[in-house]
Scaffold this active site. Structure first.
Site, PDB file in Angstrom:
ATOM      1  N   ASP A  94       0.845  -1.201   0.000  1.00 57.07           N
ATOM      2  CA  ASP A  94       0.000   0.000   0.000  1.00 57.07           C
ATOM      3  C   ASP A  94       0.882   1.253   0.000  1.00 57.07           C
ATOM      4  O   ASP A  94       1.403   1.668   1.034  1.00 57.07           O
ATOM      5  CB  ASP A  94      -0.921   0.017   1.237  1.00 57.07           C
ATOM      6  CG  ASP A  94      -2.092  -0.923   1.079  1.00 57.07           C
ATOM      7  OD1 ASP A  94      -2.245  -1.506  -0.015  1.00 57.07           O
ATOM      8  OD2 ASP A  94      -2.875  -1.070   2.032  1.00 57.07           O
ATOM      9  N   GLU A 179     -10.896  -7.518   0.309  1.00 62.09           N
ATOM     10  CA  GLU A 179     -11.058  -8.971   0.370  1.00 62.09           C
ATOM     11  C   GLU A 179     -12.071  -9.373   1.444  1.00 62.09           C
ATOM     12  O   GLU A 179     -12.183  -8.717   2.482  1.00 62.09           O
ATOM     13  CB  GLU A 179      -9.706  -9.625   0.695  1.00 62.09           C
ATOM     14  CG  GLU A 179      -8.655  -9.327  -0.349  1.00 62.09           C
ATOM     15  CD  GLU A 179      -7.237  -9.678   0.100  1.00 62.09           C
ATOM     16  OE1 GLU A 179      -6.505 -10.257  -0.700  1.00 62.09           O
ATOM     17  OE2 GLU A 179      -6.879  -9.364   1.247  1.00 62.09           O
ATOM     18  N   THR A 335      -6.363 -14.648  -4.484  1.00 63.75           N
ATOM     19  CA  THR A 335      -5.259 -13.693  -4.622  1.00 63.75           C
ATOM     20  C   THR A 335      -3.853 -14.170  -4.244  1.00 63.75           C
ATOM     21  O   THR A 335      -3.067 -13.401  -3.697  1.00 63.75           O
ATOM     22  CB  THR A 335      -5.586 -12.398  -3.827  1.00 63.75           C
ATOM     23  OG1 THR A 335      -5.698 -12.740  -2.454  1.00 63.75           O
ATOM     24  CG2 THR A 335      -6.851 -11.746  -4.274  1.00 63.75           C
ATOM     25  N   GLU A 373      -5.401 -13.323  -8.856  1.00 64.10           N
ATOM     26  CA  GLU A 373      -4.372 -12.270  -8.863  1.00 64.10           C
ATOM     27  C   GLU A 373      -3.110 -12.828  -8.227  1.00 64.10           C
ATOM     28  O   GLU A 373      -3.183 -13.759  -7.423  1.00 64.10           O
ATOM     29  CB  GLU A 373      -4.813 -11.087  -7.971  1.00 64.10           C
ATOM     30  CG  GLU A 373      -6.118 -10.466  -8.346  1.00 64.10           C
ATOM     31  CD  GLU A 373      -6.599  -9.471  -7.284  1.00 64.10           C
ATOM     32  OE1 GLU A 373      -5.892  -9.235  -6.286  1.00 64.10           O
ATOM     33  OE2 GLU A 373      -7.697  -8.933  -7.467  1.00 64.10           O
ATOM     34  N   LEU A 376       1.961 -10.772  -4.573  1.00 64.77           N
ATOM     35  CA  LEU A 376       3.104  -9.857  -4.476  1.00 64.77           C
ATOM     36  C   LEU A 376       3.599  -9.547  -5.886  1.00 64.77           C
ATOM     37  O   LEU A 376       3.415 -10.362  -6.798  1.00 64.77           O
ATOM     38  CB  LEU A 376       4.234 -10.508  -3.654  1.00 64.77           C
ATOM     39  CG  LEU A 376       3.888 -10.885  -2.206  1.00 64.77           C
ATOM     40  CD1 LEU A 376       5.035 -11.669  -1.562  1.00 64.77           C
ATOM     41  CD2 LEU A 376       3.557  -9.662  -1.364  1.00 64.77           C
TER      42      LEU A 376
HETATM   43  O1  LIG Z   1      -5.742  -2.329  -5.971  1.00 66.05           O
HETATM   44  C1  LIG Z   1      -6.379  -3.467  -5.520  1.00 66.05           C
HETATM   45  C2  LIG Z   1      -6.001  -3.768  -4.100  1.00 66.05           C
HETATM   46  O2  LIG Z   1      -4.576  -3.853  -4.007  1.00 66.05           O
HETATM   47  C3  LIG Z   1      -4.037  -4.121  -2.687  1.00 66.05           C
HETATM   48  O3  LIG Z   1      -4.529  -5.321  -2.178  1.00 66.05           O
HETATM   49  C4  LIG Z   1      -3.943  -6.492  -2.727  1.00 66.05           C
HETATM   50  C5  LIG Z   1      -2.629  -6.811  -2.056  1.00 66.05           C
HETATM   51  O4  LIG Z   1      -1.668  -5.870  -2.446  1.00 66.05           O
HETATM   52  C6  LIG Z   1      -2.139  -8.174  -2.461  1.00 66.05           C
HETATM   53  O5  LIG Z   1      -1.009  -8.481  -1.702  1.00 66.05           O
HETATM   54  C7  LIG Z   1      -3.182  -9.254  -2.233  1.00 66.05           C
HETATM   55  O6  LIG Z   1      -3.550  -9.387  -0.860  1.00 66.05           O
HETATM   56  C8  LIG Z   1      -3.391 -10.436   0.020  1.00 66.05           C
HETATM   57  C9  LIG Z   1      -2.816 -11.728  -0.471  1.00 66.05           C
HETATM   58  O7  LIG Z   1      -3.800 -12.409  -1.181  1.00 66.05           O
HETATM   59  C10 LIG Z   1      -2.456 -12.663   0.661  1.00 66.05           C
HETATM   60  O8  LIG Z   1      -1.740 -13.718   0.181  1.00 66.05           O
HETATM   61  C11 LIG Z   1      -1.700 -11.920   1.729  1.00 66.05           C
HETATM   62  O9  LIG Z   1      -0.404 -11.584   1.285  1.00 66.05           O
HETATM   63  C12 LIG Z   1       0.593 -12.098   2.138  1.00 66.05           C
HETATM   64  C13 LIG Z   1       1.564 -12.899   1.315  1.00 66.05           C
HETATM   65  O10 LIG Z   1       0.866 -13.928   0.653  1.00 66.05           O
HETATM   66  C14 LIG Z   1       2.554 -13.523   2.278  1.00 66.05           C
HETATM   67  O11 LIG Z   1       3.503 -14.293   1.579  1.00 66.05           O
HETATM   68  C15 LIG Z   1       3.235 -12.456   3.044  1.00 66.05           C
HETATM   69  O12 LIG Z   1       4.067 -11.757   2.148  1.00 66.05           O
HETATM   70  C16 LIG Z   1       5.316 -11.431   2.708  1.00 66.05           C
HETATM   71  C17 LIG Z   1       6.368 -12.224   1.986  1.00 66.05           C
HETATM   72  O13 LIG Z   1       6.120 -13.589   2.122  1.00 66.05           O
HETATM   73  C18 LIG Z   1       7.694 -11.861   2.579  1.00 66.05           C
HETATM   74  O14 LIG Z   1       8.726 -12.557   1.903  1.00 66.05           O
HETATM   75  C19 LIG Z   1       7.926 -10.386   2.403  1.00 66.05           C
HETATM   76  O15 LIG Z   1       7.975 -10.103   1.010  1.00 66.05           O
HETATM   77  C20 LIG Z   1       8.887  -9.092   0.618  1.00 66.05           C
HETATM   78  C21 LIG Z   1      10.124  -9.773   0.071  1.00 66.05           C
HETATM   79  O16 LIG Z   1      10.741 -10.538   1.079  1.00 66.05           O
HETATM   80  C22 LIG Z   1      11.095  -8.717  -0.402  1.00 66.05           C
HETATM   81  O17 LIG Z   1      12.221  -9.351  -0.975  1.00 66.05           O
HETATM   82  C23 LIG Z   1      10.436  -7.854  -1.448  1.00 66.05           C
HETATM   83  O18 LIG Z   1      10.238  -8.693  -2.607  1.00 66.05           O
HETATM   84  C24 LIG Z   1       9.970  -8.072  -3.867  1.00 66.05           C
HETATM   85  C25 LIG Z   1      11.256  -7.704  -4.584  1.00 66.05           C
HETATM   86  O19 LIG Z   1      11.920  -6.717  -3.807  1.00 66.05           O
HETATM   87  C26 LIG Z   1      10.946  -7.121  -5.960  1.00 66.05           C
HETATM   88  O20 LIG Z   1      12.155  -6.907  -6.629  1.00 66.05           O
HETATM   89  C27 LIG Z   1      10.080  -8.070  -6.771  1.00 66.05           C
HETATM   90  O21 LIG Z   1      10.775  -9.214  -7.213  1.00 66.05           O
HETATM   91  O22 LIG Z   1       8.942  -8.476  -6.032  1.00 66.05           O
HETATM   92  C28 LIG Z   1       9.215  -9.107  -4.764  1.00 66.05           C
HETATM   93  C29 LIG Z   1       7.919  -9.581  -4.157  1.00 66.05           C
HETATM   94  O23 LIG Z   1       7.093  -8.518  -3.856  1.00 66.05           O
HETATM   95  O24 LIG Z   1       9.230  -7.281  -0.955  1.00 66.05           O
HETATM   96  C30 LIG Z   1       8.267  -8.235  -0.501  1.00 66.05           C
HETATM   97  C31 LIG Z   1       7.008  -7.506  -0.050  1.00 66.05           C
HETATM   98  O25 LIG Z   1       7.314  -6.630   0.981  1.00 66.05           O
HETATM   99  O26 LIG Z   1       6.908  -9.673   3.046  1.00 66.05           O
HETATM  100  C32 LIG Z   1       5.612  -9.951   2.541  1.00 66.05           C
HETATM  101  C33 LIG Z   1       4.644  -9.108   3.310  1.00 66.05           C
HETATM  102  O27 LIG Z   1       4.720  -9.428   4.660  1.00 66.05           O
HETATM  103  O28 LIG Z   1       2.353 -11.597   3.691  1.00 66.05           O
HETATM  104  C34 LIG Z   1       1.346 -10.990   2.830  1.00 66.05           C
HETATM  105  C35 LIG Z   1       0.434 -10.179   3.688  1.00 66.05           C
HETATM  106  O29 LIG Z   1       1.113  -9.071   4.158  1.00 66.05           O
HETATM  107  O30 LIG Z   1      -2.344 -10.759   2.159  1.00 66.05           O
HETATM  108  C36 LIG Z   1      -2.592  -9.765   1.139  1.00 66.05           C
HETATM  109  C37 LIG Z   1      -3.370  -8.648   1.789  1.00 66.05           C
HETATM  110  O31 LIG Z   1      -4.552  -9.158   2.301  1.00 66.05           O
HETATM  111  O32 LIG Z   1      -4.449  -8.862  -2.894  1.00 66.05           O
HETATM  112  C38 LIG Z   1      -5.001  -7.592  -2.435  1.00 66.05           C
HETATM  113  C39 LIG Z   1      -6.310  -7.399  -3.113  1.00 66.05           C
HETATM  114  O33 LIG Z   1      -6.192  -7.201  -4.479  1.00 66.05           O
HETATM  115  C40 LIG Z   1      -4.529  -2.971  -1.692  1.00 66.05           C
HETATM  116  O34 LIG Z   1      -4.085  -3.303  -0.392  1.00 66.05           O
HETATM  117  C41 LIG Z   1      -6.037  -2.825  -1.707  1.00 66.05           C
HETATM  118  O35 LIG Z   1      -6.381  -1.729  -0.919  1.00 66.05           O
HETATM  119  C42 LIG Z   1      -6.553  -2.573  -3.124  1.00 66.05           C
HETATM  120  O36 LIG Z   1      -7.946  -2.560  -3.139  1.00 66.05           O
END
Ligand SMILES: OC[C@H]1O[C@H](O[C@H]2[C@H](O)[C@@H](O)[C@@H](O[C@H]3[C@H](O)[C@@H](O)[C@@H](O[C@H]4[C@H](O)[C@@H](O)[C@@H](O[C@H]5[C@H](O)[C@@H](O)[C@@H](O[C@H]6[C@H](O)[C@@H](O)[C@@H](O[C@H]7[C@H](O)[C@@H](O)[C@@H](O)O[C@@H]7CO)O[C@@H]6CO)O[C@@H]5CO)O[C@@H]4CO)O[C@@H]3CO)O[C@@H]2CO)[C@H](O)[C@@H](O)[C@@H]1O
Length: 486
Positions: A94, A179, A335, A373, A376
């Site tokens: 976000d 969601e 998602t 979707e 990440l």
């Molecule tokens: O506009 C529409 C809506 O958009 C947004 O909502 C969406 C939301 O953005 C989506 O994420 C999704 O929501 C859910 C999802 O379904 C659930 O699965 C859950 O997400 C969790 C996720 O599944 C878990 O794995 C975990 O994620 C963490 C992850 O496992 C950790 O490893 C770490 O990730 C870091 C990563 O370590 C770091 O290296 C880097 O990675 C990126 C890299 O830098 C870049 O170069 C590139 O390769 O991409 C890499 C991957 O991104 O950053 C990563 C992210 O910080 O931390 C992760 C977060 O802790 O936890 C997740 C929950 O936090 O929950 C989600 C939320 O419910 O779908 C939503 C609906 O469309 C907006 O929020 C809405 O307001 C909008 O309406």
């Protein structure tokens, strides 16, 4: 064309400013034209409640979103519009903060129980508690009526763009991040992956509703859990989710059934309003379900349980949701379709692949469409190939089944448009289309839009719960036959 899966791209979260103005029209047009060159079918965008009805009750201003939707039309794309009744901010990715309307937050000043609350009493202002769905406290309206009026107003403001089949999908916001879930894992309250999260039902409305339900069930002494731990616990650290935990007792089962049924009823009520608002329009309604894949391989499924998905090895927590959606002919938008088990830390006991199979299989068994979707942002072939596999789990087939109704890629960004990333993305789009040319007519791939008919009669909750009996998954190939590497 039977195997064609349309692909959409989420627009940035901040295209409309905090004073409800489409800030960079030219830039947005360029972005959409660029997406068009990749062959995508459309885009998805939030329409923030906090901006559109920000000035006061029923004072809707759709002008910025109309301009955006007109641009979508100009670029020859279609639009999936999210009815974003939630706050932007507090979830992964976000980038901006857009609260719910101030006049609603003001009501929360004198009555903070309108917000989801954890056991420690922390309020979560991302989305209204479902406990106020039918409370007449929003300047003479209930929350469900407020959502319904917003959707009717959207339909009126966008009638011509709906008629022209530019706006084809309505994602109905049903909770945080849009969601259908409780805000059990809020980052701004200190949750970090893979914490089990916390139940969020300790506002006065839900507490009273629980007492009433327990009393009716002949157990006035039953209470909400007091041993379910805190956000970053593991299941074993708690009495509720640990081995032989409370979740296995009659009292625990009663609570979990009540907690998860609430979500289903909440969605059913709001989708009914959505159906009334868009009755006769050629749009498809959809509901997002979060991919809570961590602790899926723990007996307790703790993170799913706190999010409101009462899913265990012996109980399917998702198929009753699908059955409820079936009466509204709504799609289930899941998602986390890019994730592979092998990418997850072992300590999280995570299993996104099995979760996807379970959710999709249940939805297809209930004969509803499944969309999806990525959770990440990802730009690599592993993620694309996993999404392609889930889009057509048995590959390209004669009948084009099973296949997803659509895939929405998260999200348009500078990173996506970097040359290497965008080149691979274009291949991904072509593969989603099963190596066929872009097709502007969904009818050609079996997705002709029909005027929305009235929702079928309400399905009693006990009947919905019959769908919680677990079945096996649909057969799934090991890998996609449409790899982006090939
Ligand atoms: O506009 C529409 C809506 O958009 C947004 O909502 C969406 C939301 O953005 C989506 O994420 C999704 O929501 C859910 C999802 O379904 C659930 O699965 C859950 O997400 C969790 C996720 O599944 C878990 O794995 C975990 O994620 C963490 C992850 O496992 C950790 O490893 C770490 O990730 C870091 C990563 O370590 C770091 O290296 C880097 O990675 C990126 C890299 O830098 C870049 O170069 C590139 O390769 O991409 C890499 C991957 O991104 O950053 C990563 C992210 O910080 O931390 C992760 C977060 O802790 O936890 C997740 C929950 O936090 O929950 C989600 C939320 O419910 O779908 C939503 C609906 O469309 C907006 O929020 C809405 O307001 C909008 O309406």
């Amino acid at each position: 064309m039977a195997n064609y899966v349309p692909i959409y791209v989420m627009l940035p979260l901040d295209i409309v400013s905090s004073d409800n103005v489409l800030t960079d029209k030219e830039g947005l047009k360029n972005l959409m034209m660029k997406l068009k060159t990749a062959g995508v079918d459309g885009v998805m965008s939030d329409t923030w409640w906090g901006l559109v009805e920000g000035k006061g009750p029923k004072q809707y201003d759709w002008s910025a979103y109309r301009s955006m939707a007109e641009l979508v039309k100009e670029c020859g794309l279609r639009l999936q519009a999210i009815m974003s009744f939630h706050q932007c901010g507090g979830n992964v990715g976000d980038a901006v903060y857009i609260p719910i309307p101030k006049w609603v937050l003001d009501i929360g000043e004198s009555d903070p129980d309108i917000f989801y609350t954890n056991r420690a009493g922390n309020r979560d202002k991302e989305y209204l508690s479902l406990g106020v769905d039918h409370q007449n406290i929003f300047q003479g309206r209930t929350a469900v009526q407020v959502y319904g009026d917003f959707m009717k107003s959207f339909r009126d403001a966008m009638a011509d763009l709906i008629e022209d089949e530019v706006i084809t999908d309505i994602e109905v916001g049903l909770g945080p991040a849009g969601e259908l879930r409780y805000p059990s894992y809020p980052q701004d309250q200190g949750w970090v992956f893979p914490g089990i999260g916390e139940f969020q039902c300790y506002d006065k409305y839900l507490k009273a509703a629980f007492k009433e339900a327990a009393t009716k069930a002949g157990h006035p002494e039953w209470d909400m859990p007091d041993n379910a731990g805190v956000y970053n616990d593991t299941p074993e650290e708690t009495g509720f989710f640990g081995p032989n935990g409370t979740y296995l007792t009659e009292e625990g089962k009663f609570f979990l059934t009540w907690y998860s049924n609430n979500l289903i009823i909440h969605a059913d009520d709001i989708l009914d309003e959505a159906n009334k608002a868009f009755l006769g329009c050629k749009v498809k309604l959809g509901a997002k379900v979060a991919g809570v894949h961590w602790w899926y391989n723990d007996s307790s499924h703790a993170a799913e349980l706190t999010a409101g998905y009462y899913n265990l090895y012996v109980r399917d927590g998702y198929r009753p949701i699908a059955k409820m959606l079936s009466r509204h002919a709504a799609s289930l938008d899941f998602t986390c379709i890019e994730m592979r088990d092998s990418e997850q830390p072992a300590a999280a006991k995570s299993a996104p692949q099995e979760l996807v199979k379970q959710v999709f299989s249940g939805a297809w068994r209930e004969d509803i469409d499944v969309a999806g979707e990525n959770a990440l942002p990802r730009y690599d072939s592993y993620a694309y190939n996993q999404m392609l596999l889930n889009a057509r789990p048995q590959g390209v087939t004669d009948k084009g089944k099973p296949k997803m109704y659509g895939v929405t890629y998260l999200r348009a960004s500078d990173d996506l448009f970097k040359e290497d990333n965008f080149d691979l993305f274009k291949i991904f789009v072509t593969r989603m289309h099963a190596n066929q040319e872009y097709c502007s007519d969904p009818g050609k791939y079996g997705q002709e839009l029909k005027p929305l008919a009235r929702s079928k009669p309400k399905i009693p909750i006990d009947e919905l719960l019959e769908a919680s009996k677990p079945y096996g998954f649909f057969p799934w190939d090991e890998e996609t036959d449409m790899s982006v590497d090939g």
